[in-house]
Motif scaffolding. Structure first.
Motif, short mmCIF file in Angstrom:
data_model
loop_
_atom_site.label_atom_id
_atom_site.label_comp_id
_atom_site.label_asym_id
_atom_site.label_seq_id
_atom_site.Cartn_x
_atom_site.Cartn_y
_atom_site.Cartn_z
N LEU A 194 0.82 -1.20 0.00
CA LEU A 194 0.00 0.00 0.00
C LEU A 194 0.86 1.26 0.00
O LEU A 194 2.02 1.23 0.39
CB LEU A 194 -0.90 0.00 1.23
CG LEU A 194 -1.77 -1.24 1.44
CD1 LEU A 194 -2.56 -1.10 2.74
CD2 LEU A 194 -2.70 -1.47 0.28
N GLN A 195 0.23 2.36 -0.43
CA GLN A 195 0.92 3.65 -0.46
C GLN A 195 0.00 4.75 0.05
O GLN A 195 -1.22 4.72 -0.19
CB GLN A 195 1.38 3.95 -1.90
CG GLN A 195 2.01 5.32 -2.12
CD GLN A 195 3.31 5.54 -1.34
OE1 GLN A 195 3.30 5.47 -0.11
NE2 GLN A 195 4.39 5.79 -2.04
N ASP A 196 0.59 5.68 0.78
CA ASP A 196 -0.10 6.88 1.25
C ASP A 196 -0.73 7.60 0.05
O ASP A 196 -0.06 7.84 -0.96
CB ASP A 196 0.92 7.77 1.96
CG ASP A 196 0.31 8.99 2.64
OD1 ASP A 196 -0.69 9.52 2.13
OD2 ASP A 196 0.88 9.41 3.66
N ALA A 197 -2.02 7.95 0.17
CA ALA A 197 -2.73 8.57 -0.95
C ALA A 197 -2.04 9.84 -1.44
O ALA A 197 -2.01 10.13 -2.64
CB ALA A 197 -4.17 8.87 -0.55
N ARG A 198 -1.46 10.62 -0.53
CA ARG A 198 -0.79 11.86 -0.93
C ARG A 198 0.43 11.57 -1.79
O ARG A 198 0.73 12.30 -2.74
CB ARG A 198 -0.37 12.66 0.30
CG ARG A 198 -1.52 13.08 1.22
CD ARG A 198 -0.95 13.58 2.55
NE ARG A 198 -0.12 12.57 3.17
CZ ARG A 198 0.95 12.83 3.92
NH1 ARG A 198 1.31 14.09 4.15
NH2 ARG A 198 1.65 11.87 4.46
N LEU A 199 1.13 10.48 -1.48
CA LEU A 199 2.32 10.14 -2.24
C LEU A 199 1.96 9.51 -3.57
O LEU A 199 2.71 9.64 -4.55
CB LEU A 199 3.21 9.21 -1.41
CG LEU A 199 3.63 9.78 -0.04
CD1 LEU A 199 4.54 8.80 0.69
CD2 LEU A 199 4.31 11.13 -0.21
N SER A 236 5.12 5.22 -7.20
CA SER A 236 5.99 5.22 -6.03
C SER A 236 5.63 4.09 -5.06
O SER A 236 4.53 3.51 -5.12
CB SER A 236 5.90 6.57 -5.31
OG SER A 236 4.59 6.76 -4.78
N VAL A 237 6.57 3.81 -4.14
CA VAL A 237 6.34 2.82 -3.10
C VAL A 237 6.59 3.48 -1.75
O VAL A 237 7.34 4.44 -1.64
CB VAL A 237 7.25 1.59 -3.28
CG1 VAL A 237 6.98 0.91 -4.61
CG2 VAL A 237 8.73 1.95 -3.15
N TYR A 238 5.97 2.93 -0.72
CA TYR A 238 6.09 3.51 0.62
C TYR A 238 7.47 3.20 1.20
O TYR A 238 8.18 4.10 1.63
CB TYR A 238 4.98 2.95 1.51
CG TYR A 238 4.84 3.64 2.84
CD1 TYR A 238 4.48 4.98 2.92
CD2 TYR A 238 5.05 2.94 4.03
CE1 TYR A 238 4.33 5.61 4.14
CE2 TYR A 238 4.91 3.56 5.26
CZ TYR A 238 4.55 4.91 5.32
OH TYR A 238 4.43 5.52 6.53
N THR A 239 7.82 1.94 1.24
CA THR A 239 9.16 1.52 1.64
C THR A 239 9.55 0.31 0.81
O THR A 239 8.71 -0.35 0.19
CB THR A 239 9.23 1.14 3.14
OG1 THR A 239 8.27 0.11 3.41
CG2 THR A 239 8.96 2.34 4.02
N GLN A 240 10.84 -0.01 0.79
CA GLN A 240 11.34 -1.17 0.06
C GLN A 240 12.66 -1.62 0.69
O GLN A 240 13.28 -0.84 1.42
CB GLN A 240 11.50 -0.82 -1.44
CG GLN A 240 12.38 0.38 -1.71
CD GLN A 240 13.73 0.02 -2.34
OE1 GLN A 240 14.02 -1.14 -2.61
NE2 GLN A 240 14.56 1.02 -2.56
N PRO A 241 13.03 -2.89 0.49
CA PRO A 241 12.43 -3.89 -0.39
C PRO A 241 11.27 -4.63 0.28
O PRO A 241 11.11 -4.58 1.50
CB PRO A 241 13.59 -4.86 -0.62
CG PRO A 241 14.35 -4.83 0.67
CD PRO A 241 14.27 -3.40 1.13
N ASP A 242 10.47 -5.31 -0.55
CA ASP A 242 9.41 -6.20 -0.08
C ASP A 242 9.45 -7.44 -0.96
O ASP A 242 8.68 -7.57 -1.91
CB ASP A 242 8.05 -5.51 -0.15
CG ASP A 242 7.89 -4.44 0.91
OD1 ASP A 242 7.68 -4.82 2.07
OD2 ASP A 242 8.00 -3.24 0.58
N GLU A 243 10.34 -8.33 -0.63
CA GLU A 243 10.64 -9.47 -1.49
C GLU A 243 10.19 -10.79 -0.85
O GLU A 243 10.29 -10.97 0.37
CB GLU A 243 12.15 -9.55 -1.75
CG GLU A 243 12.71 -8.31 -2.45
CD GLU A 243 14.23 -8.30 -2.49
OE1 GLU A 243 14.84 -9.23 -1.89
OE2 GLU A 243 14.81 -7.39 -3.10
N THR A 244 9.70 -11.68 -1.70
CA THR A 244 9.29 -13.01 -1.26
C THR A 244 9.88 -14.04 -2.22
O THR A 244 9.71 -13.92 -3.45
CB THR A 244 7.76 -13.14 -1.25
OG1 THR A 244 7.20 -12.18 -0.36
CG2 THR A 244 7.33 -14.54 -0.82
#
Length: 833
Positions: free
Chosen positions: A262-267, A274-282
């Motif tokens: 998910l991402q903040d609507a303003r961003l 854009s992404v909120y934070t990273q990495p997000d790997e599986t």
């Protein structure tokens, strides 16, 4: 600018007229039949395939699709196919990756994400695909090119065992008899998506048959830092005699997925990719063996069974904001003598000569390094976290059944056994955020060595093993009461034993997750169908299903010890199993031989539903039993063919609500009381469940070589997670965003050209009008300004505490994308001029 589209029916900005017409039809849901389906469809009344029932005998709106429909749809993933082609199905793309989507049907979910309450069961040739640790479903492990048929059974049908609360998805695979020949396929599309696949099937005169298929796909992903790669293989060797069929199937997958969530609507409004934070790997790896057999003892008695073993491993690496730092002084002060001395002693130089603030230091890290060197408070002063998990699962089991077919009667009875062993571990490492939203780790872990402000050790380690064993007995009998009347009676008894062993705090005392649990239940079902003619069938049914809590739910059910799912668990009170009662009624028929219709309604009442709710501790939550919930609605489907033109329309009205008063913690809800709670009343809507769904599809064959199609899906808005009472309001300061997602309508185009019988060129355009939309929403604390800079203590202290800024986070839908592919079938005779 980010825009979320409502669905108005008046004025210059009105929605597509089909959506508005569907709204005038009243509360209705649809599942249109595929034009290629015969009047008699093979329906798996149990997870094992092969039981033949006519549609007139089935007291439920069963939906089936075959391999040709899967191929014609050109969908890259099974989840995308289900969303676009089947009524009452929608997707919450919580991870931002099509291979990790939450598939929802009638308000129940099959998800690959730990922490999502599961309500749908999935079977592949009788092998249970719901994993033991959380009942999750890894859609990326299912080989789409190996699928021969797909059958969606609605309701809480007890014959499909545990987890069948809202429906069951039964998949069967291809073999060399049903799908002979050899083909290769390749394609290229947006975001550098590349795909290569092959199939080969054949048979011999002595009864042997074989089939093998493989797929490779790699893409950069449409969002920043979102690459994924999948590798799948499937092989089946079978033998068919006069009365006996045997097969051994092997499956393998090795996939690396990135889902940045998910991402903040303003961003999103600032940068949609854009992404909120990273990495997000599986990283998912799976291998399985499934042995199936069927033997016809005589004209009346058939035996069938399967035995399987499955090994799964999964590793995750998630870079996150440390929300415990958001109300802390994370900026280095010129007067912080201890911090500066520690940094100098550790060899750091070029320290800031002035006090750091949010204005002059968008991404602070010096105080995190200092507190790490001092071994003092990095858990509060480091604004980043790297969460790692490792899961190893082994599943095995068998099932067997016999079927007695007599004039006017079909009786089936059997037994099943499913067992599993699980080992799960998790660690959290502190660090600091960088401008690209990545996390640089420091040498400090949340391992209990630090005490927080409340005197509680900061410890998110988990190291546990679990074992489950489920025995089942089931029976079903379909009787012909009269020439046009059919009655089906069914029942299944399940007994599940679940044990958990904590390897960090063993012994079962305070803080230990050790526990032994036992759940058992007998679930009945009954259905009545009436078919006065080939053009009209009516049905009425009742069924009851249950689901025992999983290891992850039992490990995260204490409000006083909330979890950061999917990463942490704590000792807790036990949960009760969910029991769902479903009523079905409807009628289907034909206006003309080429114009079909279906209308039905359902009501599913769940007792002790297991839901995940937010806690007062930011970023955390826990599972709890909710006394009563209800999902009800009506389904409407229309489909037809007129020469070279065929079409289908599905409409769903879904009313998903709480039916009991509940008190839930909701740290980001503006309507929370002084204790951080919200009050949910009977009739309040369940989050992430849209009230209206519309599907439209149309195909036209211009010539034997050319055909094209268009598809539209329209989804109404829904409440955000965390806004269960529906009363959250934005104040523009402390609480940002509406607490819900808006409705949307998305159009797709497909095309196919066959210059020869052997060669096919195909393409598609998804989201033709490049709509910006959200498939889900969630309330939560945010650590960024609208400019994308990190900020801690965004407001002055109130009563000695620093309030946080909360936002509505969205799961953005993919923008416009293109795909072009080529398929060559070697064994087909070349087309003559």
């Amino acid at each position: 600018m980010l825009q979320f589209y409502q669905i108005p029916c008046r004025g210059p900005a009105r929605a597509p007229w089909l959506l508005c017409i569907a709204g005038l039809l009243g509360p209705a849901v649809a599942q249109a039949e595929d034009a290629a389906l015969a009047e008699v469809t093979v329906v798996g009344a149990t997870p094992l395939p092969g039981l033949g029932l006519s549609r007139a005998q089935v007291a439920a709106p069963v939906v089936s699709r075959n391999a040709a429909a899967l191929q014609h749809s050109q969908r890259a993933t099974l989840g995308e196919f289900l969303e676009r082609e089947l009524g009452s199905v929608h997707i919450n793309d919580m991870q931002g990756n099509a291979l990790q989507a939450d598939v929802n049907y009638r308000g129940y979910t099959a998800s690959p994400l730990l922490g999502t309450p599961q309500g749908l069961s999935v079977y592949l040739d009788g092998m249970r695909m719901n994993q033991p640790f959380g009942d999750v479903v890894s859609w990326d492990a299912l080989p789409r090119s190996a699928l021969a048929t797909l059958t969606l059974m609605p309701g809480s049908n007890p014959l499909f065992g545990l987890n069948t609360l809202g429906g069951a998805l039964a998949l069967t695979t291809k073999d060399g008899l049903s799908h002979p020949g050899t083909s290769i396929e390749t394609g290229y599309g947006s975001d550098q998506r590349r795909r290569l696949g092959f199939e080969h099937g054949g048979s011999a005169a002595n009864g042997l048959n074989w089939f093998v298929t493989g797929n490779w796909m790699k893409e950069n992903g449409w969002r920043e830092h979102s690459p994924s790669e999948t590798r799948q293989l499937f092989a089946k060797l079978g033998w068919s005699g006069e009365r006996t069929d045997l097969a051994a199937a092997l499956g393998w997958a090795d996939n690396t997925l990135t889902g940045n969530g998910l991402q903040d609507a303003r961003l999103l409004a600032r940068d949609y990719r854009s992404v909120y934070t990273q990495p997000d790997e599986t990283d998912n790896r799976s291998a399985w063996l499934n042995l199936t057999g069927k033997h016809q003892l005589n004209d009346r008695v058939q035996l069938a069974g399967n035995a399987y073993a499955r090994r799964l491993s999964s590793s995750t690496l998630n870079g996150d904001i440390n929300e415990d730092s958001l109300d802390q002084q994370v900026y280095l002060l010129r007067t912080s003598t201890a911090d500066r001395n520690a940094l100098s002693k550790a060899g750091y130089s070029n320290l800031p000569s002035q006090n750091e603030t949010a204005a002059n230091t968008p991404f602070p890290y010096w105080r995190c390094l200092a507190q790490t060197a001092l071994a003092d408070e990095p858990a509060e002063k480091c604004n980043g976290l790297l969460n790692r998990t490792r899961t190893r699962q082994t599943q095995y089991g068998f099932s067997g059944q016999f079927t007695l077919q007599d004039t006017g009667n079909q009786f089936t009875a059997g037994l099943g056994y499913d067992a599993s062993r699980v080992r799960f571990s998790q660690t959290s490492q502190f660090g600091y955020l960088n401008p690209d939203r990545s996390v640089t780790p420091v040498n400090f872990f949340a391992d209990g060595t630090e005490i927080d402000d409340s005197g509680v050790p900061v410890d998110s380690r988990v190291n546990l093993s679990g074992r489950t064993r489920t025995w089942s007995l089931f029976a079903t009998d379909t009787l012909t009461l009269a020439e046009h009347w059919h009655l089906t009676l069914s029942a299944r008894w399940n007994q599940t034993r679940l044990s958990v062993r904590d390897h960090i705090t063993p012994g079962g005392g305070a803080g230990s997750m050790d526990g032994d649990h036992r759940f058992s239940r007998l679930n009945p079902a009954a259905g009545l169908s009436y078919a006065p003619s080939a053009n009209l069938t009516a049905w009425l049914g009742y069924n009851q299903g249950s689901r025992a809590p999983s290891v992850v739910e039992l490990g995260c059910a204490d409000p006083s010890n909330p979890c950061r799912l999917p990463n942490a668990m704590a000792s807790d009170p036990a949960l009760r199993q969910v029991v769902t009662h479903t009523w079905e009624a409807g009628v289907r028929g034909k206006f003309t031989p080429n114009l079909r219709w279906q209308l039905g309604g359902f009501r599913a009442d769940s007792r002790d539903d297991i839901l995940f709710v937010a806690s007062r501790q930011s970023g955390s939550g826990y599972f709890k039993n909710v006394d009563r919930t209800r999902r009800q609605g009506v389904e409407l489907g229309l489909s037809g063919e007129h020469g070279a033109f065929n079409w289908g329309l599905d409409y769903t009205y879904l009313d998903a609500t709480y039916q009991s008063a509940e008190t839930l913690t909701a740290a980001a809800n503006s309507s929370q009381d002084a204790s951080g709670n919200i009050r949910v009343q009977p009739g309040d809507r369940l989050p992430l469940t849209p009230r209206h769904l519309v599907k439209l599809r149309a195909d036209y064959r211009f010539s034997p070589q050319w055909q094209a199609g268009v598809a539209m899906r329209a989804v109404a808005g829904s409440l955000a997670r965390g806004n269960e009472n529906g009363q959250h309001q934005s104040d523009g300061v402390y609480n940002l965003g509406p607490g819900r997602s808006a409705g949307y309508a998305v159009w797709d185009l497909t095309g196919e050209y066959r210059p020869t019988t052997q060669l096919t060129v195909f393409g598609q355009v998804n989201n033709v009008f490049d709509r910006r939309y959200a498939t889900a929403a969630q309330l939560g604390a945010t650590g960024f300004t609208s400019d994308g800079n990190f900020v801690a203590r965004p407001f002055a202290a109130v009563g000695g505490k620093y309030p946080l800024m909360h936002a509505t986070f969205y799961a953005p839908g993919a923008p416009r994308s293109f795909w072009l592919g080529v398929r060559y079938e070697f064994d087909k005779v070349a087309q003559k001029d």
